[in-house]
Design a protein around this motif. Structure first.
Motif, PDB file in Angstrom:
ATOM      1  N   PHE A 161      65.152  26.942  11.199  1.00 66.86           N
ATOM      2  CA  PHE A 161      65.702  27.133   9.755  1.00 66.86           C
ATOM      3  C   PHE A 161      66.113  28.416   9.003  1.00 66.86           C
ATOM      4  O   PHE A 161      65.261  28.674   9.239  1.00 66.86           O
ATOM      5  N   THR A 162      67.219  28.343   8.970  1.00 69.47           N
ATOM      6  CA  THR A 162      68.029  29.732   8.368  1.00 69.47           C
ATOM      7  C   THR A 162      68.731  29.442   6.947  1.00 69.47           C
ATOM      8  O   THR A 162      68.827  27.752   6.840  1.00 69.47           O
ATOM      9  N   ALA A 163      68.958  30.486   5.746  1.00 65.83           N
ATOM     10  CA  ALA A 163      69.018  29.825   4.756  1.00 65.83           C
ATOM     11  C   ALA A 163      69.893  31.141   4.703  1.00 65.83           C
ATOM     12  O   ALA A 163      69.795  32.528   4.793  1.00 65.83           O
ATOM     13  N   GLU A 164      71.500  31.136   4.089  1.00 70.31           N
ATOM     14  CA  GLU A 164      71.749  32.357   2.966  1.00 70.31           C
ATOM     15  C   GLU A 164      70.858  32.514   1.796  1.00 70.31           C
ATOM     16  O   GLU A 164      71.277  31.290   0.585  1.00 70.31           O
ATOM     17  N   VAL A 165      70.413  33.456   1.418  1.00 71.58           N
ATOM     18  CA  VAL A 165      70.098  33.454  -0.197  1.00 71.58           C
ATOM     19  C   VAL A 165      70.412  34.892  -0.798  1.00 71.58           C
ATOM     20  O   VAL A 165      70.998  36.505   0.217  1.00 71.58           O
ATOM     21  N   PRO A 166      70.577  35.033  -1.577  1.00 73.99           N
ATOM     22  CA  PRO A 166      71.001  36.943  -2.205  1.00 73.99           C
ATOM     23  C   PRO A 166      70.188  37.744  -1.901  1.00 73.99           C
ATOM     24  O   PRO A 166      69.253  37.625  -1.678  1.00 73.99           O
ATOM     25  N   LEU A 167      71.083  38.686  -1.875  1.00 76.23           N
ATOM     26  CA  LEU A 167      70.545  40.120  -1.375  1.00 76.23           C
ATOM     27  C   LEU A 167      70.803  41.322  -2.183  1.00 76.23           C
ATOM     28  O   LEU A 167      72.156  41.445  -1.649  1.00 76.23           O
ATOM     29  N   GLY A 168      70.988  41.647  -3.322  1.00 78.70           N
ATOM     30  CA  GLY A 168      71.875  42.518  -4.213  1.00 78.70           C
ATOM     31  C   GLY A 168      72.572  41.349  -4.412  1.00 78.70           C
ATOM     32  O   GLY A 168      73.094  40.736  -4.998  1.00 78.70           O
ATOM     33  N   ASP A 169      74.081  42.179  -4.499  1.00 74.37           N
ATOM     34  CA  ASP A 169      75.323  42.118  -4.886  1.00 74.37           C
ATOM     35  C   ASP A 169      75.981  40.932  -3.829  1.00 74.37           C
ATOM     36  O   ASP A 169      77.077  40.633  -3.673  1.00 74.37           O
ATOM     37  N   GLY A 170      75.166  40.844  -2.165  1.00 71.71           N
ATOM     38  CA  GLY A 170      75.632  39.976  -1.391  1.00 71.71           C
ATOM     39  C   GLY A 170      74.594  38.980  -0.781  1.00 71.71           C
ATOM     40  O   GLY A 170      74.494  38.851  -1.888  1.00 71.71           O
ATOM     41  N   LYS A 208      50.684  49.526   3.645  1.00 68.91           N
ATOM     42  CA  LYS A 208      52.090  49.781   3.005  1.00 68.91           C
ATOM     43  C   LYS A 208      52.600  48.428   3.233  1.00 68.91           C
ATOM     44  O   LYS A 208      53.988  48.622   3.620  1.00 68.91           O
ATOM     45  N   LEU A 209      52.709  47.374   2.677  1.00 68.46           N
ATOM     46  CA  LEU A 209      53.510  46.845   2.257  1.00 68.46           C
ATOM     47  C   LEU A 209      54.547  46.013   1.052  1.00 68.46           C
ATOM     48  O   LEU A 209      55.367  45.827   1.454  1.00 68.46           O
ATOM     49  N   TYR A 210      53.763  47.240  -0.047  1.00 69.85           N
ATOM     50  CA  TYR A 210      54.540  47.401  -0.960  1.00 69.85           C
ATOM     51  C   TYR A 210      55.185  49.166  -0.868  1.00 69.85           C
ATOM     52  O   TYR A 210      55.908  49.744  -1.649  1.00 69.85           O
ATOM     53  N   GLY A 211      54.740  49.734  -0.260  1.00 74.59           N
ATOM     54  CA  GLY A 211      54.780  51.484  -0.095  1.00 74.59           C
ATOM     55  C   GLY A 211      54.601  51.867   0.458  1.00 74.59           C
ATOM     56  O   GLY A 211      53.703  51.649   1.769  1.00 74.59           O
ATOM     57  N   PRO A 212      54.880  53.650   0.592  1.00 74.01           N
ATOM     58  CA  PRO A 212      54.742  54.149   2.196  1.00 74.01           C
ATOM     59  C   PRO A 212      53.708  54.550   1.838  1.00 74.01           C
ATOM     60  O   PRO A 212      52.737  55.550   3.078  1.00 74.01           O
ATOM     61  N   ALA A 213      52.921  54.510   0.410  1.00 71.85           N
ATOM     62  CA  ALA A 213      51.609  55.531   0.425  1.00 71.85           C
ATOM     63  C   ALA A 213      50.953  54.890  -0.910  1.00 71.85           C
ATOM     64  O   ALA A 213      52.013  53.837  -1.188  1.00 71.85           O
ATOM     65  N   TRP A 214      49.303  55.031  -1.244  1.00 68.76           N
ATOM     66  CA  TRP A 214      49.645  53.981  -2.399  1.00 68.76           C
ATOM     67  C   TRP A 214      50.100  55.081  -3.372  1.00 68.76           C
ATOM     68  O   TRP A 214      49.738  56.218  -3.590  1.00 68.76           O
ATOM     69  N   GLY A 215      49.878  53.670  -3.868  1.00 67.18           N
ATOM     70  CA  GLY A 215      50.782  54.400  -5.617  1.00 67.18           C
ATOM     71  C   GLY A 215      52.533  54.561  -5.269  1.00 67.18           C
ATOM     72  O   GLY A 215      52.920  55.033  -6.454  1.00 67.18           O
ATOM     73  N   LYS A 216      52.422  54.447  -4.534  1.00 64.14           N
ATOM     74  CA  LYS A 216      54.347  55.281  -4.537  1.00 64.14           C
ATOM     75  C   LYS A 216      54.859  53.990  -3.698  1.00 64.14           C
ATOM     76  O   LYS A 216      54.912  53.107  -1.889  1.00 64.14           O
ATOM     77  N   ASP A 217      56.512  53.190  -4.269  1.00 58.83           N
ATOM     78  CA  ASP A 217      57.255  51.699  -4.207  1.00 58.83           C
ATOM     79  C   ASP A 217      57.924  52.318  -2.985  1.00 58.83           C
ATOM     80  O   ASP A 217      58.168  53.671  -2.757  1.00 58.83           O
ATOM     81  N   TYR A 218      58.395  51.000  -2.130  1.00 58.49           N
ATOM     82  CA  TYR A 218      59.257  51.705  -1.659  1.00 58.49           C
ATOM     83  C   TYR A 218      60.891  51.586  -2.762  1.00 58.49           C
ATOM     84  O   TYR A 218      60.166  50.486  -3.508  1.00 58.49           O
ATOM     85  N   GLU A 219      62.020  52.295  -2.356  1.00 62.20           N
ATOM     86  CA  GLU A 219      62.727  51.446  -3.469  1.00 62.20           C
ATOM     87  C   GLU A 219      63.647  50.534  -3.187  1.00 62.20           C
ATOM     88  O   GLU A 219      64.097  49.847  -4.024  1.00 62.20           O
ATOM     89  N   ASP A 220      63.139  50.044  -1.402  1.00 62.43           N
ATOM     90  CA  ASP A 220      64.235  48.342  -2.201  1.00 62.43           C
ATOM     91  C   ASP A 220      63.299  47.528  -2.422  1.00 62.43           C
ATOM     92  O   ASP A 220      64.046  46.314  -2.263  1.00 62.43           O
ATOM     93  N   ASN A 221      61.830  47.388  -3.046  1.00 62.92           N
ATOM     94  CA  ASN A 221      61.253  45.982  -3.244  1.00 62.92           C
ATOM     95  C   ASN A 221      61.676  45.523  -4.327  1.00 62.92           C
ATOM     96  O   ASN A 221      61.115  44.184  -3.771  1.00 62.92           O
ATOM     97  N   GLN A 222      62.314  45.810  -5.636  1.00 58.49           N
ATOM     98  CA  GLN A 222      63.013  45.105  -5.776  1.00 58.49           C
ATOM     99  C   GLN A 222      64.008  44.024  -4.999  1.00 58.49           C
ATOM    100  O   GLN A 222      63.786  42.831  -5.476  1.00 58.49           O
ATOM    101  N   LEU A 223      64.580  44.642  -4.147  1.00 60.41           N
ATOM    102  CA  LEU A 223      65.740  43.777  -3.547  1.00 60.41           C
ATOM    103  C   LEU A 223      65.203  42.462  -2.697  1.00 60.41           C
ATOM    104  O   LEU A 223      64.838  41.658  -2.607  1.00 60.41           O
ATOM    105  N   ARG A 224      64.154  43.541  -2.064  1.00 50.89           N
ATOM    106  CA  ARG A 224      62.906  42.156  -1.038  1.00 50.89           C
ATOM    107  C   ARG A 224      62.191  40.779  -2.349  1.00 50.89           C
ATOM    108  O   ARG A 224      62.065  40.406  -1.755  1.00 50.89           O
ATOM    109  N   PHE A 225      61.606  41.850  -3.137  1.00 49.77           N
ATOM    110  CA  PHE A 225      61.252  40.157  -3.724  1.00 49.77           C
ATOM    111  C   PHE A 225      61.993  39.770  -4.551  1.00 49.77           C
ATOM    112  O   PHE A 225      61.339  38.149  -4.432  1.00 49.77           O
ATOM    113  N   ALA A 226      63.393  39.682  -4.799  1.00 51.59           N
ATOM    114  CA  ALA A 226      64.328  39.149  -5.822  1.00 51.59           C
ATOM    115  C   ALA A 226      64.536  38.467  -4.379  1.00 51.59           C
ATOM    116  O   ALA A 226      64.669  36.750  -4.476  1.00 51.59           O
ATOM    117  N   MET A 227      65.228  39.169  -3.144  1.00 53.57           N
ATOM    118  CA  MET A 227      65.192  37.687  -1.707  1.00 53.57           C
ATOM    119  C   MET A 227      64.179  36.836  -1.886  1.00 53.57           C
ATOM    120  O   MET A 227      64.237  35.934  -1.961  1.00 53.57           O
TER     121      MET A 227
END
Length: 136
Positions: free
Chosen positions: A18-27, A62-81
């Protein structure tokens, strides 16, 4: 049902096809769902390259960032999706012959699921369903 991003090759989770189309940023983007039934619970994993590629070969780190206390830049996009994909899973993913539907309770127990309550409120205000859905 529990829903989580697919961060690993979970040995007992099978591809639902099962697949679905979901928003990712502007697309829009396509997500796929994997499923395991363990201890009486449907466990659903949202599959997208933005989840698995972050931790490939580094399971449980490293689920949320490359190192402890640092987030991946796309976390907001990933978790909104992810939040939108979780809503699709309950509404449309058929498990045991039918989907759970919109009359559900979402327990947003981590910050990656924090947008689900807002998206539900938005859907209710826009008249696009989810009137009986609740959050905790």
């Amino acid at each position: 049902m529990s829903i989580a991003p697919r961060y690993d090759q979970y040995y007992d989770a099978w591809d639902t096809e099962f697949t679905a189309e979901v928003p990712l940023g502007d697309g829009m983007t396509t997500v796929r769902y994997f499923h395991a039934f363990k201890k009486g619970v449907d466990r659903v994993f949202v599959d997208h390259p933005l989840f698995l590629e972050k931790v490939w070969g580094m399971s449980k780190t490293k689920l949320y960032g490359p190192a402890w206390g640092k987030d991946y830049e796309d976390n907001q996009l990933r978790f909104a999706m992810f939040a939108k994909a979780a809503m699709v899973a309950t509404e449309k993913l058929s498990l045991g012959g039918f989907p759970y539907g919109q009359e559900v309770v979402f327990v947003a127990n981590d910050w990656h699921a924090a947008l689900v309550p807002m998206y539900l409120t938005q859907a209710k205000a826009e008249g696009s369903g989810w009137l009986k859905a609740k959050t905790a």
